[in-house]
Design an enzyme around this catalytic site. Structure first.
Site, short mmCIF file in Angstrom:
data_model
loop_
_atom_site.label_atom_id
_atom_site.label_comp_id
_atom_site.label_asym_id
_atom_site.label_seq_id
_atom_site.Cartn_x
_atom_site.Cartn_y
_atom_site.Cartn_z
N LYS A 52 33.71 67.95 21.29
CA LYS A 52 33.48 67.86 19.84
C LYS A 52 33.83 66.45 19.35
O LYS A 52 33.10 65.84 18.59
CB LYS A 52 34.34 68.89 19.09
N GLN A 96 40.86 75.56 16.83
CA GLN A 96 40.30 76.04 18.09
C GLN A 96 40.93 77.37 18.48
O GLN A 96 42.15 77.53 18.45
CB GLN A 96 40.53 74.98 19.20
N ASP A 119 33.81 76.18 10.95
CA ASP A 119 33.38 77.24 11.88
C ASP A 119 32.63 78.38 11.19
O ASP A 119 32.00 79.20 11.86
CB ASP A 119 34.62 77.87 12.53
#
Ligand code: GUN
Length: 284
Positions: A52, A96, A119
């Protein structure tokens, strides 16, 4: 032989197109910034986060990588999220997953501002997705929809079978598919006679996380097969859930692993960060 749905190529195209948008934003004094929080040292998570970061850097999106120790408390993590919510230079926040046992992931996701939710996992955003009025959309399911669209594959009226009911993939993907007028079946570990169901799928999505889970005989001839699995086989090689050698002989379209869904997830994350940056400017 199935047509390969090339997520790597499409992801590169999407990112290339984003560069222009990012430069336009910068001219207006908006510097898209994504904050990524990684807790502990799970090797797979470290690889995802690094990918990322690299992609963001390449595009000129600022990426703020916060690495917290495995023993961090829930309160400390929540405090960090609060700080990032309040920081006007940060447009997207991503924590994460998975998180260590002492931390309730739902509490952390709920703490992220829905308007910085890179997200799309916040209940506000999942609710909007469910109501077919999406704001931020989970990146893996969104990547799958973009990949299908790029190959002119409509799911309207199709029989879509999703294996896996996770909050990251199965559930939001079901909503996206319903929004596109698909007939959706979500299967999971309690489903009976799974293989009878998969054989009837016009579009089969496997998000199980087990190498060798889908064989040629489980697939309807000509079906679109999306492999969301990321597994290591006995030889340490990266493989999906699908036995590619078999399924490519039966399916009409198939995503490879690597180079299918994975790169699309990252492209969607970059796109969403840019969208959130744009939105932050609008509301001022
Ligand atoms: N872990 C596995 N996939 C994801 C994802 O899409 N987002 C986050 N935050 N964690 C993950």
């Amino acid at each position: 032989m199935a047509v390969k749905l090339d997520g790597k190529k499409l992801s590169n195209e999407i990112c290339e197109n984003l560069k222009g948008e990012i430069n336009e934003l910068k001219k207006k004094g908006i510097f898209p910034k994504l904050a990524v929080i990684l807790v502990g040292d799970d090797p797979a998570s470290q690889i995802y986060v690094r990918n990322k970061h690299r992609r963001a850097e390449k595009l000129g999106i600022q990426s703020l990588d916060l690495h917290l120790p495995r023993i961090v408390t829930e309160a400390e993590l929540l405090e960090k999220v609060k700080e990032l919510n309040a920081d006007p230079t940060v447009h997207g926040i991503l924590v994460q997953l998975p998180l260590p046992k002492q931390i309730d992931p739902d509490k952390v996701i709920n703490a992220i501002s829905p308007f910085k939710d890179a997200d799309g996992f916040h209940p506000y955003n999942l609710g909007r997705l469910f109501m077919n009025d999406p704001f931020s959309i989970p990146c893996t399911p969104n990547g799958i929809m973009h990949l299908l669209k790029a190959y002119d594959l409509s799911v309207d009226g199709k029989n879509v079978v999703i294996i896996g009911r996770s909050k990251i993939v199965g559930r939001p993907l079901a909503a996206l598919m319903i929004n596109q007028s698909a007939t959706v079946t979500v299967t999971h570990s309690h489903t009976k006679n799974l293989k009878e169901i998969t054989k009837k799928a016009d579009v089969l999505v496997s998000a199980v996380g087990k190498a060798g889970f889908i064989h040629g005989e489980d697939v309807k001839p000509g079906a679109i097969v999306i492999d969301v699995g990321i597994n290591r086989n006995a030889a340490g090689k990266l493989v999906g859930d699908v036995v590619q050698k078999q399924v490519e002989q039966i399916a009409g379209y198939l995503t490879p692993v690597p180079g299918g869904v994975g790169p699309m997830t990252i492209a969607m994350l970059m796109k969403q960060t840019v969208e959130l940056a744009k939105w932050s400017a609008l509301k001022r």
